[in-house]
Design an enzyme around this catalytic site. Sequence first.
Site, mmCIF file in Angstrom:
data_model
loop_
_atom_site.group_PDB
_atom_site.id
_atom_site.type_symbol
_atom_site.label_atom_id
_atom_site.label_comp_id
_atom_site.label_asym_id
_atom_site.label_seq_id
_atom_site.Cartn_x
_atom_site.Cartn_y
_atom_site.Cartn_z
ATOM 1 N N LYS A 273 46.808 42.722 38.575
ATOM 2 C CA LYS A 273 47.043 44.033 37.972
ATOM 3 C C LYS A 273 47.728 44.979 38.980
ATOM 4 O O LYS A 273 47.791 44.677 40.176
ATOM 5 C CB LYS A 273 45.704 44.609 37.490
ATOM 6 C CG LYS A 273 45.030 43.748 36.401
ATOM 7 C CD LYS A 273 43.727 44.393 35.923
ATOM 8 C CE LYS A 273 43.052 43.561 34.844
ATOM 9 N NZ LYS A 273 41.846 44.238 34.303
ATOM 10 N N TYR B 28 46.467 44.111 25.017
ATOM 11 C CA TYR B 28 45.042 44.457 24.946
ATOM 12 C C TYR B 28 44.615 44.897 23.542
ATOM 13 O O TYR B 28 43.638 45.634 23.400
ATOM 14 C CB TYR B 28 44.723 45.567 25.953
ATOM 15 C CG TYR B 28 44.487 45.061 27.367
ATOM 16 C CD1 TYR B 28 43.436 44.187 27.659
ATOM 17 C CD2 TYR B 28 45.290 45.474 28.425
ATOM 18 C CE1 TYR B 28 43.203 43.739 28.949
ATOM 19 C CE2 TYR B 28 45.064 45.026 29.729
ATOM 20 C CZ TYR B 28 44.009 44.156 29.972
ATOM 21 O OH TYR B 28 43.771 43.719 31.254
ATOM 22 N N PHE C 22 38.078 53.213 26.355
ATOM 23 C CA PHE C 22 38.908 53.132 27.558
ATOM 24 C C PHE C 22 40.316 52.577 27.294
ATOM 25 O O PHE C 22 41.083 52.352 28.219
ATOM 26 C CB PHE C 22 38.211 52.301 28.644
ATOM 27 C CG PHE C 22 37.816 50.905 28.225
ATOM 28 C CD1 PHE C 22 38.735 49.858 28.244
ATOM 29 C CD2 PHE C 22 36.513 50.627 27.808
ATOM 30 C CE1 PHE C 22 38.385 48.567 27.870
ATOM 31 C CE2 PHE C 22 36.150 49.334 27.424
ATOM 32 C CZ PHE C 22 37.090 48.305 27.452
ATOM 33 N N THR D 171 33.413 41.832 35.342
ATOM 34 C CA THR D 171 34.327 42.931 35.021
ATOM 35 C C THR D 171 34.066 44.139 35.910
ATOM 36 O O THR D 171 34.988 44.723 36.481
ATOM 37 C CB THR D 171 34.160 43.343 33.536
ATOM 38 O OG1 THR D 171 34.267 42.171 32.722
ATOM 39 C CG2 THR D 171 35.198 44.367 33.122
ATOM 40 N N ASN E 51 40.366 46.587 38.520
ATOM 41 C CA ASN E 51 39.591 45.443 39.014
ATOM 42 C C ASN E 51 40.460 44.234 39.359
ATOM 43 O O ASN E 51 40.032 43.090 39.279
ATOM 44 C CB ASN E 51 38.471 45.090 38.029
ATOM 45 C CG ASN E 51 38.988 44.750 36.651
ATOM 46 O OD1 ASN E 51 40.195 44.701 36.422
ATOM 47 N ND2 ASN E 51 38.085 44.474 35.721
ATOM 48 N N HIS F 241 43.183 39.909 35.872
ATOM 49 C CA HIS F 241 42.822 39.563 34.497
ATOM 50 C C HIS F 241 42.792 38.046 34.399
ATOM 51 O O HIS F 241 43.609 37.372 35.040
ATOM 52 C CB HIS F 241 43.867 40.098 33.511
ATOM 53 C CG HIS F 241 43.700 39.512 32.140
ATOM 54 N ND1 HIS F 241 42.841 40.054 31.214
ATOM 55 C CD2 HIS F 241 44.239 38.395 31.572
ATOM 56 C CE1 HIS F 241 42.864 39.292 30.125
ATOM 57 N NE2 HIS F 241 43.700 38.294 30.311
ATOM 58 N N GLU G 134 47.624 34.691 25.097
ATOM 59 C CA GLU G 134 48.066 35.461 26.276
ATOM 60 C C GLU G 134 49.221 34.763 27.011
ATOM 61 O O GLU G 134 50.144 35.431 27.486
ATOM 62 C CB GLU G 134 46.878 35.696 27.209
ATOM 63 C CG GLU G 134 45.856 36.637 26.567
ATOM 64 C CD GLU G 134 44.613 36.865 27.414
ATOM 65 O OE1 GLU G 134 44.477 36.248 28.489
ATOM 66 O OE2 GLU G 134 43.779 37.686 26.994
HETATM 67 P P1 GDP Z 1 37.487 41.221 31.572
HETATM 68 O O1 GDP Z 1 37.640 40.073 30.605
HETATM 69 O O2 GDP Z 1 36.476 40.931 32.666
HETATM 70 O O3 GDP Z 1 38.807 41.695 32.144
HETATM 71 O O4 GDP Z 1 36.863 42.449 30.781
HETATM 72 P P2 GDP Z 1 37.099 43.049 29.301
HETATM 73 O O5 GDP Z 1 37.926 42.121 28.460
HETATM 74 O O6 GDP Z 1 35.781 43.482 28.783
HETATM 75 O O7 GDP Z 1 37.939 44.378 29.599
HETATM 76 C C1 GDP Z 1 39.319 44.331 29.834
HETATM 77 C C2 GDP Z 1 39.658 45.281 30.961
HETATM 78 O O8 GDP Z 1 39.389 46.613 30.542
HETATM 79 C C3 GDP Z 1 38.798 45.121 32.225
HETATM 80 O O9 GDP Z 1 39.233 44.095 33.080
HETATM 81 C C4 GDP Z 1 38.943 46.481 32.864
HETATM 82 O O10 GDP Z 1 40.200 46.624 33.535
HETATM 83 C C5 GDP Z 1 38.936 47.402 31.643
HETATM 84 N N1 GDP Z 1 37.582 47.894 31.318
HETATM 85 C C6 GDP Z 1 36.516 47.175 30.860
HETATM 86 N N2 GDP Z 1 35.444 47.967 30.659
HETATM 87 C C7 GDP Z 1 35.843 49.223 30.987
HETATM 88 C C8 GDP Z 1 35.208 50.503 30.976
HETATM 89 O O11 GDP Z 1 34.022 50.635 30.620
HETATM 90 N N3 GDP Z 1 35.951 51.565 31.387
HETATM 91 C C9 GDP Z 1 37.255 51.447 31.778
HETATM 92 N N4 GDP Z 1 37.926 52.568 32.165
HETATM 93 N N5 GDP Z 1 37.897 50.268 31.779
HETATM 94 C C10 GDP Z 1 37.205 49.167 31.409
#
Ligand code: GDP
Length: 139
Positions: free
Chosen positions: A9, A49, A57, A91, A112, A115, A126
């Site tokens: 990222k 996304y 978010f 995450t 973070n 991805h 994807e």
């Molecule tokens: P991943 O599969 O571990 O990447 O997690 P998810 O699919 O749940 O979320 C996608 C991405 O959204 C994450 O990698 C973070 O960059 C972002 N994200 C997830 N949860 C949050 C949140 O509670 N707040 C914010 N600002 N970003 C989030």
Amino acid sequence: MERTLSIIKPDGVAKNVIGEVIKRFEADGIQIAAMKMIQLTKTQAKGFYAVHKDRPFFDSLTDFMTSGPIVVMVLEGKNVIAKNRKLMGATNFEDAEDGTIRKDYATNIEKNVVHGSDAPETAAFEIGYFFNALEIQEK
Ligand code: GDP
């Protein structure tokens, strides 16, 4: 053999850890079948996304993902979806295991670093979002 999509990222690119992330993949026996650096438009980030479109978010996440270049890769190997998720860590980096990419380099839950697809169906979507068949090396 399995494939998954990995993204370094904008925060990971800005922190100069592209090599560090790739080194961890290669050290774990994962092969890179395709790779490029691009910068997403807001529309492209929203498309990628789309599953998160109703999350609070979503706007912040898609802004962040367009804030600078990203490195997108197709990773290949046995159980590579799970393997990559393990290398990435949780995450929220505060919950991530020691030695994971997110634990070592994340800034917050959003920034973070990486991805990784979470299942074969999402990996197929994807990978197809970023690469056509001619851009992926066949073994
Ligand atoms: P991943 O599969 O571990 O990447 O997690 P998810 O699919 O749940 O979320 C996608 C991405 O959204 C994450 O990698 C973070 O960059 C972002 N994200 C997830 N949860 C949050 C949140 O509670 N707040 C914010 N600002 N970003 C989030």
